[in-house]
Design a protein around this motif. Structure first.
Motif, short mmCIF file in Angstrom:
data_model
loop_
_atom_site.label_atom_id
_atom_site.label_comp_id
_atom_site.label_asym_id
_atom_site.label_seq_id
_atom_site.Cartn_x
_atom_site.Cartn_y
_atom_site.Cartn_z
N ASN A 4 6.23 1.21 5.97
CA ASN A 4 5.19 2.12 6.44
C ASN A 4 5.75 3.50 6.71
O ASN A 4 5.16 4.52 6.36
N LYS A 9 3.33 6.27 6.60
CA LYS A 9 2.31 5.50 7.30
C LYS A 9 2.83 5.05 8.65
O LYS A 9 4.02 4.75 8.80
N ASP A 73 -1.39 1.94 10.10
CA ASP A 73 -2.37 2.35 9.10
C ASP A 73 -2.71 1.24 8.11
O ASP A 73 -3.80 1.24 7.54
N ASN A 74 -1.79 0.32 7.90
CA ASN A 74 -2.02 -0.74 6.90
C ASN A 74 -2.43 -2.07 7.51
O ASN A 74 -2.47 -3.08 6.81
#
Length: 345
Positions: A4, A9, A73-74
């Motif tokens: 990330n 991210k 974010d993921n």
């Protein structure tokens, strides 16, 4: 450096904090309390602001630490994942519960017939980290009854898991003219002609027990017995009454009694002689194996065996909602009743 971070991210960050130091912080997820034999459910809701007064209660349910979360974010929080999956599946006649403890219930908005595609359920459950539990396809459900439930297994899971399930649901809609995967089909209101056979009832030697049971079952599903007639065990008389009930324009004809293998049981032959196309005389379900289902110029007609009078769930209770929902029963529908069809013998 995490994947990330290398991609710019934000990664999910979880922090463990002793409850005594957590005053003023908010819970990252629902906390469950279990009192054996009395209660199991949510005690503290996600987002609850912890106060000094909460500390004893948290310790009582075994929570010496609480956790704060910054979702990456993921990733998705369990409640958000369960909610998104439920929304992807929701169709007509379905309302969603509020997410709690990583679960969302899909409940019937009306009494009707549950539509559940088994292959899609299995495909979603193969993804991992998410779970989908449902009632069986073509189950009769009442208003407010759970039809399905979605669940996220971990507290935080990759978005890709939910996106894969959403894609499966979207593909199902594309393949089914926009119809959602999980829905509750409404039941039509039928006016039914009921013919009770049996010389012992016709002559008044015994009281009719069949009529009240059939009326109650129909009324519970929003339909009614518009007319009940009585006839002795004479084939031609039964034939004449069936034709007359058909001419009266009823939506369905039910004939009770005389459905066993005794030589003086005339009902199956009379239904056939009246002109009905017999789909099946006999079902692979107990109780109710001697039920007859057919169609008289498009009007459903059933010969009901005696078990319908005294057993709470028979083949009649399986087929009736489907007919009220507008289905035309086929031989294959009857064949599939055997799996899971043992309710007593």
């Amino acid at each position: 450096m995490s994947d990330n971070e290398s991609n710019g991210k934000q990664a999910t960050v979880m922090r463990e904090i002793p409850v005594e130091e957590a005053v003023g912080m908010r819970l990252a997820h629902d906390l469950t309390q279990i009192v054996p034999g009395q209660f199991k459910g949510r005690k503290y809701k996600r987002g609850h602001l912890i106060t000094e007064a909460d500390i004893p209660g948290l310790l009582d349910i075994g929570k010496a630490h609480i956790y704060t979360l910054d979702i990456g974010d993921n990733d998705l929080h369990e409640d958000d994942a369960a909610g998104r999956l439920a929304e992807a599946l929701q169709g007509d006649g379905i309302v969603l519960s509020e997410p709690h403890e990583g679960k969302v219930s899909l409940r019937a908005q009306r009494t009707g017939l549950a539509v559940i595609p088994p292959e899609l359920v299995e495909s979603i459950n193969r993804i991992g980290d998410i779970a989908l539990a449902t009632v069986r396809h073509h189950t009769l459900v009442r208003e407010g009854q759970p039809v399905a439930a979605t669940r996220a297994i971990p507290l935080v899971l990759p978005k890709t898991k939910v996106e894969a399930a959403e894609k499966l649901a979207a593909n199902y809609r594309l393949a089914n003219d926009g119809a959602a995967p999980i829905q509750v089909r409404p039941l039509n209101k039928f006016k039914v002609g009921l013919l009770t056979t049996g010389s012992e009832v016709y002559s008044g030697r015994i009281e009719d027990k069949f009529g009240p049971v059939v009326r109650a079952k129909l009324e519970a599903l929003g339909s009614e017995v518009a007319e009940q007639r009585f006839t002795p065990d004479d084939r031609q008389t039964i034939v004449n009454h069936i034709r007359s009930l058909f001419d009266s324009g009823y939506d369905m004809i039910l004939v009770t009694g005389g459905m066993s293998v005794d030589p003086d049981d005339r009902t199956p032959g009379a239904i056939r002689e009246a002109g009905a196309r017999i789909v099946s005389y006999g079902t692979p379900m107990l109780p109710g194996s001697m039920l007859l289902i057919g169609y008289l110029d498009g009007v459903p007609i059933m010969g009901l065996p005696g078990c319908v009078m005294h057993d709470p769930h028979t083949s009649f209770d399986v087929l009736l909602p489907r007919i009220l929902a507008g289905d035309t029963i086929t031989q294959e529908d009857v064949v599939t009743m055997g799996y899971g069809g043992l309710h007593g013998c």
